[in-house]
Design an enzyme around this catalytic site. Structure first.
Site, short mmCIF file in Angstrom:
data_model
loop_
_atom_site.label_atom_id
_atom_site.label_comp_id
_atom_site.label_asym_id
_atom_site.label_seq_id
_atom_site.Cartn_x
_atom_site.Cartn_y
_atom_site.Cartn_z
N ASN A 103 0.89 -1.17 0.00
CA ASN A 103 0.00 0.00 0.00
C ASN A 103 0.92 1.21 0.00
OD1 ASN A 103 -1.75 2.08 0.47
ND2 ASN A 103 -2.32 1.44 2.56
N LYS A 141 0.19 4.24 -0.27
CA LYS A 141 -0.40 5.44 0.36
C LYS A 141 -0.14 6.65 -0.54
CE LYS A 141 -0.09 3.19 4.80
NZ LYS A 141 -0.03 3.30 6.26
N HIS A 193 -9.44 1.35 4.77
CA HIS A 193 -8.18 1.53 5.51
C HIS A 193 -8.43 2.47 6.69
CE1 HIS A 193 -4.09 2.62 6.50
NE2 HIS A 193 -3.71 1.54 5.86
N GLU A 206 -6.81 4.85 7.80
CA GLU A 206 -6.56 6.26 7.49
C GLU A 206 -7.78 6.88 6.81
OE1 GLU A 206 -2.82 5.58 5.50
OE2 GLU A 206 -1.96 4.99 7.43
N GLU A 223 -5.29 -4.68 10.50
CA GLU A 223 -4.25 -3.69 10.72
C GLU A 223 -4.53 -2.96 12.03
OE1 GLU A 223 -2.32 -2.62 6.70
OE2 GLU A 223 -3.97 -1.24 7.02
N GLY A 255 2.71 2.40 10.84
CA GLY A 255 3.68 3.49 10.69
C GLY A 255 4.37 3.86 11.99
N SER A 302 3.59 -2.01 10.43
CA SER A 302 5.04 -2.10 10.64
C SER A 302 5.59 -3.50 10.32
CB SER A 302 5.41 -1.69 12.07
OG SER A 302 5.00 -0.36 12.32
P1 13P Z 1 3.16 0.43 7.68
O1 13P Z 1 3.63 -0.86 7.08
O2 13P Z 1 3.88 1.63 7.15
O3 13P Z 1 3.06 0.37 9.16
O4 13P Z 1 1.65 0.64 7.15
C1 13P Z 1 0.75 -0.42 7.23
C2 13P Z 1 -0.46 -0.07 6.45
O5 13P Z 1 -1.21 0.81 6.82
C3 13P Z 1 -0.71 -0.79 5.20
O6 13P Z 1 -1.99 -0.55 4.72
#
Ligand code: 13P
Length: 251
Positions: free
Chosen positions: A9, A11, A96, A98, A168, A174, A214
């Site tokens: 992803n 982002k 997601h 976010e 997640e 992150g 992560s």
């Molecule tokens: P990270 O791997 O950067 O923690 O992000 C995970 C994520 O949100 C994947 O959709």
């Protein structure tokens, strides 16, 4: 039986030229070493067409990071599921954390998005996960079950069978703080039991449940070794070919 999948992803990262170069590099790396799982990259809308033209679809799947909750019409700035499908993408990340947190996505909107994705032949990668407070106050199992039930349990068993889930935990995204392999396994087994309660054990056994938060080459082997962890949804570590391939090669 369910598939193992490693999905990136990206982002809101990379310009179009940077993204095309990264996608090409991943595609070439996958052609050179046969992966023991399906590999997908989910990229910004602007990147879908050029990335589709740059990768070998036989080794690398392509997805979007979102789609609209309407088919077409006066929704300035939105990108519909038919538009995403017309680029050659086969997947779409939906729900997601976010998007839920920063853009107010609710289970109600997500049901519309899931329906439109499926109608257009896209595989939703449907994200669920608790925030830190819910992990700490012990409500995480109920919170995640509710996200699955509210977002997806209106589907027929046949349509549910087309969904990929991604657990997640928001506190692990992150932050460098990964869920332990045991925490991931416990939650994935719980999610599978919730699915079995609604659609039966066979559908539950056939559902791929990815872990995200992560995840990197160093912790992927331990996570992917767990019986109910069927791969990963990778943020930061999907932005460098070597890091991403390190996770792919954990299978
Ligand atoms: P990270 O791997 O950067 O923690 O992000 C995970 C994520 O949100 C994947 O959709």
């Amino acid at each position: 039986m369910r598939k193992n999948i490693v999905a990136g992803n990206w982002k809101m990262n990379t310009t179009v030229p940077e993204g095309v170069a990264l996608a090409k590099e991943v595609s070439e790396a996958l052609k050179a070493t046969k992966a023991n799982c399906d590999v997908v990259i989910c990229v910004p809308f602007t990147h879908l067409v050029p990335v589709a033209g740059a990768i070998d679809a036989a080794v690398l799947g392509l997805g979007a990071e979102n789609c609209a909750d309407h088919k077409s019409g006066a929704y300035t700035g939105e990108v519909s599921a038919p538009m995403v499908a017309s680029t050659g993408a086969k997947y779409v990340i939906l729900g997601h954390s976010e998007r839920r947190q920063y853009y107010g996505e609710t289970s109600e909107t997500l049901r519309e998005k899931v329906a439109l994705a499926l109608e257009n032949g896209l595989t939703p990668i449907f994200c669920i996960g608790e925030v830190l407070e819910e992990r700490e106050n012990g409500t995480f199992n109920e919170v995640v079950a509710k996200q699955v039930e509210e977002g997806l349990f209106n589907l027929s068993a046949e349509d549910f069978g087309k969904i990929v889930l991604a657990y997640e935990p928001v506190w692990a995204i992150g932050t460098g703080k990964t869920a332990t392999a045991e925490q991931a396994q416990d939650m994935h087994a719980h999610i599978r039991a919730v699915i079995a309660g609604k659609y039966g054990q066979e559908v539950a056994n056939n559902t791929s449940i990815l872990y995200g938060g992560s995840c990197k080459a160093s912790n992927a082997p331990e996570l992917f070794a767990k019986p109910d962890v069927d791969g990963g949804l990778i943020g930061g570590a999907s932005l460098k070919c070597a890091d991403f391939m390190g996770i792919v090669n954990a299978f």
